[in-house]
Design a protein around this motif. Structure first.
Motif, PDB file in Angstrom:
ATOM      1  N   LEU A 102      50.216  40.939  58.986  1.00 39.49           N
ATOM      2  CA  LEU A 102      50.968  40.674  60.216  1.00 39.49           C
ATOM      3  C   LEU A 102      50.576  39.320  60.824  1.00 39.49           C
ATOM      4  CD1 LEU A 102      50.857  44.229  61.856  1.00 39.49           C
ATOM      5  CD2 LEU A 102      52.760  43.162  60.632  1.00 39.49           C
ATOM      6  N   TRP A 103      51.176  38.252  60.315  1.00 40.36           N
ATOM      7  CA  TRP A 103      50.866  36.914  60.807  1.00 40.36           C
ATOM      8  C   TRP A 103      51.349  36.728  62.231  1.00 40.36           C
ATOM      9  CZ3 TRP A 103      47.401  34.007  58.715  1.00 40.36           C
ATOM     10  CH2 TRP A 103      47.160  34.052  57.342  1.00 40.36           C
ATOM     11  N   GLY A 104      52.528  37.231  62.567  1.00 40.87           N
ATOM     12  CA  GLY A 104      53.116  37.005  63.889  1.00 40.87           C
ATOM     13  C   GLY A 104      52.207  37.449  65.026  1.00 40.87           C
ATOM     14  N   ALA A 105      51.597  38.613  64.879  1.00 37.24           N
ATOM     15  CA  ALA A 105      50.696  39.129  65.922  1.00 37.24           C
ATOM     16  C   ALA A 105      49.476  38.226  66.085  1.00 37.24           C
ATOM     17  CB  ALA A 105      50.267  40.556  65.586  1.00 37.24           C
ATOM     18  N   SER A 106      48.918  37.777  64.972  1.00 41.26           N
ATOM     19  CA  SER A 106      47.730  36.907  65.033  1.00 41.26           C
ATOM     20  C   SER A 106      48.071  35.547  65.628  1.00 41.26           C
ATOM     21  CB  SER A 106      47.150  36.706  63.638  1.00 41.26           C
ATOM     22  OG  SER A 106      46.703  37.924  63.118  1.00 41.26           O
ATOM     23  N   ILE A 107      49.206  34.993  65.249  1.00 43.67           N
ATOM     24  CA  ILE A 107      49.625  33.688  65.764  1.00 43.67           C
ATOM     25  C   ILE A 107      49.904  33.783  67.259  1.00 43.67           C
ATOM     26  CG2 ILE A 107      51.462  31.956  65.668  1.00 43.67           C
ATOM     27  CD1 ILE A 107      51.597  32.661  62.585  1.00 43.67           C
ATOM     28  N   GLU A 109      48.678  35.923  69.403  1.00 35.93           N
ATOM     29  CA  GLU A 109      47.397  36.107  70.092  1.00 35.93           C
ATOM     30  C   GLU A 109      46.658  34.768  70.231  1.00 35.93           C
ATOM     31  OE1 GLU A 109      43.913  39.336  69.753  1.00 35.93           O
ATOM     32  OE2 GLU A 109      44.177  38.110  67.937  1.00 35.93           O
ATOM     33  N   ALA A 110      46.663  33.969  69.167  1.00 31.56           N
ATOM     34  CA  ALA A 110      45.982  32.670  69.202  1.00 31.56           C
ATOM     35  C   ALA A 110      46.635  31.736  70.213  1.00 31.56           C
ATOM     36  CB  ALA A 110      45.982  32.037  67.813  1.00 31.56           C
ATOM     37  N   LYS A 111      47.953  31.714  70.257  1.00 24.09           N
ATOM     38  CA  LYS A 111      48.657  30.846  71.209  1.00 24.09           C
ATOM     39  C   LYS A 111      48.387  31.278  72.646  1.00 24.09           C
ATOM     40  CE  LYS A 111      52.368  29.306  68.167  1.00 24.09           C
ATOM     41  NZ  LYS A 111      53.823  29.194  68.009  1.00 24.09           N
ATOM     42  N   ARG A 112      48.452  32.588  72.904  1.00 22.02           N
ATOM     43  CA  ARG A 112      48.150  33.074  74.260  1.00 22.02           C
ATOM     44  C   ARG A 112      46.734  32.696  74.659  1.00 22.02           C
ATOM     45  NH1 ARG A 112      51.168  37.084  72.342  1.00 22.02           N
ATOM     46  NH2 ARG A 112      49.434  38.379  71.689  1.00 22.02           N
ATOM     47  N   TYR A 113      45.763  32.884  73.754  1.00 22.87           N
ATOM     48  CA  TYR A 113      44.372  32.549  74.038  1.00 22.87           C
ATOM     49  C   TYR A 113      44.234  31.062  74.354  1.00 22.87           C
ATOM     50  CZ  TYR A 113      39.404  31.740  73.508  1.00 22.87           C
ATOM     51  OH  TYR A 113      38.109  31.352  73.738  1.00 22.87           O
ATOM     52  N   PHE A 114      44.846  30.222  73.537  1.00 24.31           N
ATOM     53  CA  PHE A 114      44.748  28.781  73.746  1.00 24.31           C
ATOM     54  C   PHE A 114      45.283  28.386  75.125  1.00 24.31           C
ATOM     55  CE2 PHE A 114      46.776  24.583  73.648  1.00 24.31           C
ATOM     56  CZ  PHE A 114      45.670  23.797  73.398  1.00 24.31           C
ATOM     57  N   TYR A 115      46.491  28.827  75.450  1.00 24.12           N
ATOM     58  CA  TYR A 115      47.132  28.389  76.700  1.00 24.12           C
ATOM     59  C   TYR A 115      46.575  29.064  77.944  1.00 24.12           C
ATOM     60  CZ  TYR A 115      50.548  25.813  73.975  1.00 24.12           C
ATOM     61  OH  TYR A 115      51.143  24.919  73.132  1.00 24.12           O
TER      62      TYR A 115
END
Length: 155
Positions: A102-107, A109-115
Motif C-alpha cells: 500500500l504505497w498510497g497510505a505511506s506516501i 502519511e509522509a506528506k502529512r508529516y512533512f507539512y
C-alpha cells in the motif's frame, strides 16, 4: 504513524521527460494510473521497467485541491515534455509500503508529516513542488521510495 525521518540534501539539476496532466486530491490515484499508462506507451517500455521514475506534483491550490502532475523519467523520447528539476536543497523522506503493497497510505502519511509536523518546526518553507523518486530500491523484498520536497530557507 511510522517513525519518519526528514533529511535535507543538496540535489544536482536534473532534466526529466514525461507527460503533464491536471489532477485533484479526489482523483489522484486514478490519474496516476492513467497518466502512467500513457507514459509507458509513449516510451514503449512496460510498467515497472522504467527507473528512475518520477511522479511529480506542483502548484497545489489549497482552495480547490487541484494541482499539476508529471510522470516521467530520464529517457528523452519524441512526444515527451521536458521538465528541469533545479539544483537546490530538498527535503527527503524514505517510505516503505504499508502491509508490503500500500504505497498510497505511506506516501500520504509522509506528506502529512512533512507539512504539519516537520516544516513548522524548521527554518525552511515549501516551494509547492514534490515528487516520488522510484529507483531500484523500489523493487524487491523490502521496497522503499523517496518523497522529495522542494524547499528553501526562510528569509
Amino acid at each position: 504513524m511510522a517513525n519518519l525521518e526528514v533529511n535535507v540534501e543538496y540535489i544536482e539539476q536534473q532534466t526529466i521527460y514525461g507527460l503533464w496532466q491536471k489532477s485533484n486530491d479526489k482523483t489522484i490515484s486514478k490519474d496516476i494510473k492513467s497518466l502512467s499508462q500513457k507514459y509507458h506507451m509513449a516510451v514503449s517500455v512496460p510498467e515497472g521497467e522504467v527507473l528512475p521514475y518520477f511522479v511529480l506534483s506542483r502548484n497545489y491550490d489549497e482552495q480547490s485541491n487541484n494541482f499539476e502532475m508529471f510522470i516521467g523519467s530520464t529517457f528523452d523520447k519524441d512526444g515527451l515534455e521536458t521538465f528541469i528539476l533545479p539544483a537546490s536543497e530538498y527535503a527527503k523522506i524514505t517510505v516503505k509500503p504499508k502491509l508490503g503493497f500500500l504505497w498510497g497510505a505511506s506516501i500520504g502519511e509522509a506528506k502529512r508529516y512533512f507539512y504539519t509536523k516537520w516544516l513548522p518546526k524548521n527554518s525552511y518553507e515549501a516551494l509547492n513542488m514534490e515528487y516520488e523518486y522510484h529507483t531500484e530500491k523500489s523493487t524487491g523484498n523490502q521496497p522503499t521510495i523517496d518523497i522529495i520536497f522542494a524547499i528553501q530557507r526562510k528569509s
